[in-house]
Design a protein around this motif. Structure first.
Motif, PDB file in Angstrom:
ATOM      1  N   SER A  89       0.819  -1.078  -0.314  1.00 40.11           N
ATOM      2  CA  SER A  89       0.028   0.184  -0.048  1.00 40.11           C
ATOM      3  C   SER A  89       0.692   1.067  -0.051  1.00 40.11           C
ATOM      4  CB  SER A  89      -0.890   0.014   1.233  1.00 40.11           C
ATOM      5  OG  SER A  89      -0.107   0.033   2.349  1.00 40.11           O
ATOM      6  N   GLN A  90       2.298   0.965  -0.190  1.00 36.74           N
ATOM      7  CA  GLN A  90       3.020   2.262  -0.284  1.00 36.74           C
ATOM      8  C   GLN A  90       3.464   2.741  -1.555  1.00 36.74           C
ATOM      9  OE1 GLN A  90       5.672   1.004   2.585  1.00 36.74           O
ATOM     10  NE2 GLN A  90       7.168   0.186   1.053  1.00 36.74           N
ATOM     11  N   SER A  91       3.600   3.832  -1.869  1.00 37.41           N
ATOM     12  CA  SER A  91       4.299   4.334  -3.035  1.00 37.41           C
ATOM     13  C   SER A  91       4.908   5.371  -3.207  1.00 37.41           C
ATOM     14  CB  SER A  91       3.028   4.304  -4.301  1.00 37.41           C
ATOM     15  OG  SER A  91       2.362   5.267  -4.225  1.00 37.41           O
ATOM     16  N   ALA A  92       5.997   5.789  -4.082  1.00 38.46           N
ATOM     17  CA  ALA A  92       6.536   7.346  -4.286  1.00 38.46           C
ATOM     18  C   ALA A  92       6.737   7.513  -5.805  1.00 38.46           C
ATOM     19  CB  ALA A  92       7.603   7.290  -3.248  1.00 38.46           C
TER      20      ALA A  92
ATOM     21  N   PHE B  61       7.265  15.559  -6.009  1.00 36.89           N
ATOM     22  CA  PHE B  61       7.343  14.334  -5.370  1.00 36.89           C
ATOM     23  C   PHE B  61       6.415  14.119  -4.363  1.00 36.89           C
ATOM     24  CE2 PHE B  61       9.972  11.034  -3.217  1.00 36.89           C
ATOM     25  CZ  PHE B  61      10.754  10.400  -4.038  1.00 36.89           C
ATOM     26  N   ASN B  62       5.670  12.720  -4.638  1.00 41.19           N
ATOM     27  CA  ASN B  62       4.671  12.317  -3.976  1.00 41.19           C
ATOM     28  C   ASN B  62       4.833  11.006  -3.244  1.00 41.19           C
ATOM     29  OD1 ASN B  62       2.292  14.086  -4.747  1.00 41.19           O
ATOM     30  ND2 ASN B  62       3.511  13.546  -6.721  1.00 41.19           N
ATOM     31  N   VAL B  63       4.710  11.072  -2.021  1.00 41.67           N
ATOM     32  CA  VAL B  63       4.765   9.720  -1.017  1.00 41.67           C
ATOM     33  C   VAL B  63       3.598   9.430  -0.484  1.00 41.67           C
ATOM     34  CG1 VAL B  63       6.102   8.486   0.510  1.00 41.67           C
ATOM     35  CG2 VAL B  63       7.213  10.430  -0.743  1.00 41.67           C
ATOM     36  N   ASN B  64       3.188   8.085  -0.622  1.00 40.40           N
ATOM     37  CA  ASN B  64       2.236   7.658  -0.067  1.00 40.40           C
ATOM     38  C   ASN B  64       2.386   6.295   0.988  1.00 40.40           C
ATOM     39  OD1 ASN B  64      -0.480   9.561  -1.129  1.00 40.40           O
ATOM     40  ND2 ASN B  64       0.758   8.630  -2.867  1.00 40.40           N
TER      41      ASN B  64
ATOM     42  N   GLY C 242      -4.194   4.671   9.486  1.00 40.81           N
ATOM     43  CA  GLY C 242      -4.479   5.688   8.519  1.00 40.81           C
ATOM     44  C   GLY C 242      -3.347   5.627   7.241  1.00 40.81           C
ATOM     45  N   ASP C 243      -3.694   6.558   6.555  1.00 37.07           N
ATOM     46  CA  ASP C 243      -2.750   7.047   5.430  1.00 37.07           C
ATOM     47  C   ASP C 243      -2.371   8.285   5.461  1.00 37.07           C
ATOM     48  OD1 ASP C 243      -3.763   4.364   3.895  1.00 37.07           O
ATOM     49  OD2 ASP C 243      -5.877   5.478   3.569  1.00 37.07           O
ATOM     50  N   LEU C 244      -0.790   8.173   5.322  1.00 43.50           N
ATOM     51  CA  LEU C 244      -0.097   9.428   5.312  1.00 43.50           C
ATOM     52  C   LEU C 244       0.360   9.741   3.718  1.00 43.50           C
ATOM     53  CD1 LEU C 244       2.610   8.778   8.091  1.00 43.50           C
ATOM     54  CD2 LEU C 244       0.762  10.475   8.040  1.00 43.50           C
ATOM     55  N   SER C 245       0.174  11.065   3.349  1.00 39.31           N
ATOM     56  CA  SER C 245       0.655  11.585   2.239  1.00 39.31           C
ATOM     57  C   SER C 245       1.360  12.739   2.167  1.00 39.31           C
ATOM     58  CB  SER C 245      -0.798  11.661   1.051  1.00 39.31           C
ATOM     59  OG  SER C 245      -1.655  10.602   0.957  1.00 39.31           O
ATOM     60  N   LEU C 246       2.857  12.552   1.574  1.00 39.58           N
ATOM     61  CA  LEU C 246       3.543  13.786   1.750  1.00 39.58           C
ATOM     62  C   LEU C 246       3.798  14.260   0.023  1.00 39.58           C
ATOM     63  CD1 LEU C 246       5.916  15.506   2.813  1.00 39.58           C
ATOM     64  CD2 LEU C 246       7.290  13.497   2.261  1.00 39.58           C
ATOM     65  N   VAL C 247       3.687  15.545  -0.109  1.00 41.84           N
ATOM     66  CA  VAL C 247       3.699  16.186  -1.478  1.00 41.84           C
ATOM     67  C   VAL C 247       4.886  17.143  -1.219  1.00 41.84           C
ATOM     68  CG1 VAL C 247       2.770  17.456  -3.224  1.00 41.84           C
ATOM     69  CG2 VAL C 247       1.407  15.949  -2.169  1.00 41.84           C
ATOM     70  N   VAL C 248       5.778  16.894  -2.193  1.00 38.42           N
ATOM     71  CA  VAL C 248       7.244  18.030  -2.152  1.00 38.42           C
ATOM     72  C   VAL C 248       6.878  18.711  -3.592  1.00 38.42           C
ATOM     73  CG1 VAL C 248       9.343  18.414  -1.959  1.00 38.42           C
ATOM     74  CG2 VAL C 248       8.229  16.535  -0.414  1.00 38.42           C
ATOM     75  N   ASN C 249       6.391  19.890  -3.607  1.00 37.59           N
ATOM     76  CA  ASN C 249       6.716  20.529  -4.817  1.00 37.59           C
ATOM     77  C   ASN C 249       7.806  21.050  -5.178  1.00 37.59           C
ATOM     78  OD1 ASN C 249       3.584  20.725  -4.949  1.00 37.59           O
ATOM     79  ND2 ASN C 249       3.898  22.227  -3.399  1.00 37.59           N
ATOM     80  N   LYS C 250       8.594  21.425  -4.162  1.00 38.33           N
ATOM     81  CA  LYS C 250      10.143  21.695  -4.299  1.00 38.33           C
ATOM     82  C   LYS C 250      10.787  21.716  -2.850  1.00 38.33           C
ATOM     83  CE  LYS C 250       9.926  24.907  -8.354  1.00 38.33           C
ATOM     84  NZ  LYS C 250      10.327  26.279  -8.741  1.00 38.33           N
ATOM     85  N   GLY C 251      12.085  20.799  -3.170  1.00 38.97           N
ATOM     86  CA  GLY C 251      12.896  20.735  -1.681  1.00 38.97           C
ATOM     87  C   GLY C 251      14.291  20.744  -2.019  1.00 38.97           C
TER      88      GLY C 251
END
Length: 262
Positions: free
Chosen positions: A98-101, A117-120, A136-145
């Motif tokens: 269930s995880q992806s990036a 960059f998207n991480v789930n 639960g589900d964690l979602s990280l979105v990095v537009n720029k880093g």
């Protein structure tokens, strides 16, 4: 004459780019795998195949202190024109259960840049850092880093935790859904403005994570803001959270104003 110079320039530039593509296509994938493991501390790749240009690792593992976490299948596609700037960039992805990036990564020395960059991942991943079991589900979105070693030099992103829950003995206690805007604190760390989205827990918090400023802090976090519970919260949560918050904060109309550091 100027036209001929420009024509020759673009012709030679095209030939150089073509040469780079041909070279990259013949370099084995192990070179790229080595570069990724050097850029990402704790990353190890196995079952590597393909080329420097486009390849994959059948198994990717990430070591976090004494724990090892599986990332599953790891894939990349190099952007050849980035080699002209001596800052190689690639589109990478990994997936496991269930995880992806997925997103763009550029690296130069210890500096790593992320874009789109998207991480789930499942929230149970946090069990690696916290002595509790979460859901639960964690979602990280990095537009720029931009990350340089342990320092976060630039960040524009957001984090969400959907359907959060806490395991209390044999029963799950619903916490709700939360969102946070992420920015760099200009001192090597990260600022997060976290709010609840109407669930059982009331949260309006400013969180700073900085291991550079607080190297002896095992968590490296300062939390300030307001927290509380709504009438819809689980009875156990209505007892536990106010008791904890009252020990580090002052009561307000909605809950407690807190300031906490390890």
């Amino acid at each position: 004459m100027t036209k001929n110079i420009l024509t020759n320039f673009w012709m030679w530039l095209g030939l150089v780019a073509l040469l780079l593509v041909l070279i990259v296509a013949r370099v084995p994938a192990s070179f790229a795998a080595y570069a990724f493991t050097q850029a990402i501390p704790g990353l190890s790749l196995a079952e590597v195949q393909g080329s420097l240009w486009a390849g994959s690792a059948g198994s990717a593992l990430l070591s976090v202190e004494r724990d090892v976490y599986s990332l599953g299948r790891f894939q990349w596609r190099l952007k050849p024109l980035s080699l002209l700037t001596f800052k190689p960039c690639a589109n990478i992805s990994f997936a496991f259960q269930s995880q992806s990036a997925k997103g763009d990564v550029c690296a130069a020395g210890e500096q790593v840049q992320l874009a789109n960059f998207n991480v789930n991942v499942p929230a149970e991943l946090l069990d690696l850092w916290f002595a509790t079991t979460l859901a639960g589900d964690l979602s990280l979105v990095v537009n720029k880093g931009t990350i340089n070693g342990l320092r976060v030099e630039a960040l524009d992103g957001n984090l969400s935790w959907r359907n959060g829950a806490l395991l209390n003995g044999d029963s799950w206690i619903a916490l709700g859904t939360f969102g946070a805007n992420l920015t760099a604190d200009n001192q090597g760390g990260v600022n997060a403005e976290l709010v609840d989205l109407g669930g059982p827990v009331i949260a309006d918090l400013d969180i700073n994570y900085n291991r550079i400023l607080r190297p002896n802090d095992p968590i490296g976090v300062i939390i300030k803001g307001e927290i509380g519970v709504r009438d819809s919260a689980h009875p156990e949560l209505q007892k536990f959270l106010p008791t904890m918050a009252s020990a580090i904060g002052e009561e307000t109309e909605r809950g407690y104003a807190i300031e906490w550091q390890q």
